[in-house]
Design a protein around this motif. Structure first.
Motif, PDB file in Angstrom:
ATOM      1  N   LYS A  48       0.829  -1.199   0.000  1.00  0.00           N
ATOM      2  CA  LYS A  48       0.000   0.000   0.000  1.00  0.00           C
ATOM      3  C   LYS A  48       0.867   1.255   0.000  1.00  0.00           C
ATOM      4  O   LYS A  48       2.000   1.246   0.508  1.00  0.00           O
ATOM      5  CB  LYS A  48      -0.922   0.021   1.224  1.00  0.00           C
ATOM      6  CG  LYS A  48      -1.955  -1.103   1.252  1.00  0.00           C
ATOM      7  CD  LYS A  48      -2.833  -1.010   2.492  1.00  0.00           C
ATOM      8  CE  LYS A  48      -3.815  -2.175   2.566  1.00  0.00           C
ATOM      9  NZ  LYS A  48      -4.840  -2.093   1.509  1.00  0.00           N
ATOM     10  N   ASP A 148      -6.737   1.096  -1.998  1.00  0.00           N
ATOM     11  CA  ASP A 148      -8.072   1.185  -1.427  1.00  0.00           C
ATOM     12  C   ASP A 148      -8.890   2.334  -2.023  1.00  0.00           C
ATOM     13  O   ASP A 148     -10.105   2.201  -2.236  1.00  0.00           O
ATOM     14  CB  ASP A 148      -7.992   1.367   0.092  1.00  0.00           C
ATOM     15  CG  ASP A 148      -7.150   0.321   0.776  1.00  0.00           C
ATOM     16  OD1 ASP A 148      -5.996   0.132   0.349  1.00  0.00           O
ATOM     17  OD2 ASP A 148      -7.620  -0.295   1.743  1.00  0.00           O
ATOM     18  N   HIS A 149      -8.242   3.466  -2.278  1.00  0.00           N
ATOM     19  CA  HIS A 149      -8.965   4.671  -2.682  1.00  0.00           C
ATOM     20  C   HIS A 149      -8.655   5.116  -4.106  1.00  0.00           C
ATOM     21  O   HIS A 149      -9.029   6.223  -4.496  1.00  0.00           O
ATOM     22  CB  HIS A 149      -8.627   5.819  -1.717  1.00  0.00           C
ATOM     23  CG  HIS A 149      -8.927   5.491  -0.294  1.00  0.00           C
ATOM     24  ND1 HIS A 149      -8.124   5.889   0.762  1.00  0.00           N
ATOM     25  CD2 HIS A 149      -9.940   4.765   0.254  1.00  0.00           C
ATOM     26  CE1 HIS A 149      -8.647   5.449   1.899  1.00  0.00           C
ATOM     27  NE2 HIS A 149      -9.733   4.761   1.618  1.00  0.00           N
TER      28      HIS A 149
END
Length: 435
Positions: A48, A148-149
């Motif tokens: 990430k 995630d975004h």
């Protein structure tokens, strides 16, 4: 991935085009290039990447009141503070006039990133000395996480920026994590700025009057005048939604003067009808930094023929702490005219305690963050009790903002709080449409 934290290396002439002249940080174009490489590596490693869009609070005010060289010096110091916190965990880049971006590769998830966000908020709010002045600033942070975004550089930077705007709308020293709701959470900022330019002459602004109650008697003793925009395109927007756009448009002086004049005219009509309600008008930090507020108050009082004691000027703790010496002079001038003075957002992070004894104020308003969980949080309760005791010993009334329940109102009354306001009394609010 330390090899990617390019701004931590010594200056390379080949990279000079990527350097910001003021801060020495790598620029947006370099940020986009390096972020693309980080995302590619993260995709291979199934790791990430965190993107923190950081806005330096009140930098524009410093530029306006103290000059661009002082603003640049402040920006350099704040960029250094951000770099100190990020250290070798990531990279920091200059995005815009008062915005920087931090990129953190190979993070485990939000929990680890949030500890860095909290350190950034704490470290950037510390006072500092520049040219013999003590200055206070802070930052707002928007956070987006790959994957995630978002999956691309453009998407992630846009989403971090949307989260930053949401944090900024909540006030200084706030943070926000991106969520899909933010994509539909507000109007396009470019369109909003354009529409706002003519909102006042088109009669689209109105004042919303919110009651301020005596804690002991429960009677309304004042009303807080707050502008809102009834836009045909965007709907009804509270000031927090468009105030940054007004600042960017250079409209703050015009709108603040309109609010002040209109509130005083309304208050005069209430006075003639036999009401002794004070009208409370909030002023932004820019009004404190300038030199015209006292004169404008005199003009409006003369135009409206309003008794000065029925006008209360509310200034934020953050605004007063921009330049405490100048603020003290301003408040003395306002006090000499007979108006009441209050400080909003007390305890929100810009310590004004050392200056309270020489500021001629009438009311301290506890920040709403202390009221939200005051029934269950012993630390909040300790702060509330301390502020009330201190205020009374200084001969100052203490108000609580953000009261949402009868239980909160009862608790604050028991502690000796003098004034209450909040959503509990929303049914008593009154709107006077523009004419």
């Amino acid at each position: 991935m330390r090899q990617l934290a390019t701004q931590r290396r010594s200056h390379d002439p080949a990279d000079s085009s990527y350097r910001d002249d003021v801060t020495g940080l790598a620029t947006r174009s370099h940020a986009e290039h390096r972020l693309a490489a980080l995302l590619a590596h993260a995709a291979e490693q199934h790791s990430k990447v965190a993107i923190l869009h950081i806005d330096i609070d009140r930098l524009k005010e410093i530029n306006h009141s103290l000059g661009r060289p002082m603003g640049d010096a402040c920006l350099r110091l704040m960029a250094q503070r951000v770099g100190d916190v990020i250290d070798f965990k990531g990279s920091v880049y200059r995005l815009d006039s008062d915005e920087v971006m931090a990129v953190l590769p190979e993070v485990a998830g939000l929990e680890g990133v949030m500890s860095i966000v909290e350190r950034l908020l704490a470290h950037t709010r510390l006072p500092f000395e520049l040219s013999g002045r003590t200055l206070f600033t802070s930052c707002c942070i928007g956070l987006a996480l790959y994957p995630d975004h978002g999956g691309t550089v453009t998407e992630l930077m846009r989403h971090a920026n949307l989260a930053r705007r949401k944090a900024q709308a909540r006030g200084d020293m706030r943070h926000c994590v991106f969520s899909p709701e933010l994509l539909d959470g507000g109007p396009d900022i470019v369109a909003l700025r354009s529409e706002l330019r003519d909102a006042l002459p088109r009669g689209e602004l109105e004042l919303r009057y919110r009651p301020v109650l005596c804690a002991r008697s429960g009677q309304v003793v004042a009303v807080l005048a707050q502008p809102r925009w009834c836009s045909p395109r965007f709907g009804v927007l509270e000031a927090a939604r468009w105030w940054p756009a007004a600042r960017d448009n250079g409209q703050l002086d015009e709108i603040c003067s309109w609010v002040l004049a209109r509130a005083c005219r309304h208050s005069r009509s209430w006075f003639e009808a036999g009401s002794g309600l004070r009208v409370v008008v909030g002023m932004p930090a820019e009004a404190v930094a300038g030199d015209m507020l006292a004169e404008r108050v005199s003009e409006v009082l003369a135009e409206s023929v309003l008794p000065a004691g029925l006008l209360e000027i509310e200034l934020t703790e953050a605004g007063l702490m921009q330049d405490p010496d100048h603020a003290c002079v301003l408040l003395e001038r306002l006090k000499a005219k007979g108006v009441k003075l209050s400080i909003d957002g007390f305890g929100s992070g810009h310590s004004i305690l050392g200056h309270l004894s020489r500021l001629p104020i009438d009311t301290l308003k506890l920040d709403a963050s202390f009221i939200d969980d005051c029934l269950d949080n012993p630390r909040r309760q300790a702060v509330i009790r301390s502020v009330i005791t201190m205020g009374h010993e200084l001969g100052v009334r203490v108000a609580a903002n953000g009261v949402a329940s009868r239980q909160q109102a009862d608790y604050l009354r028991e502690q000796g709080c003098d004034l209450l306001q909040g959503s509990l009394w929303s049914r008593m609010e009154y709107s006077d449409s523009s004419s």
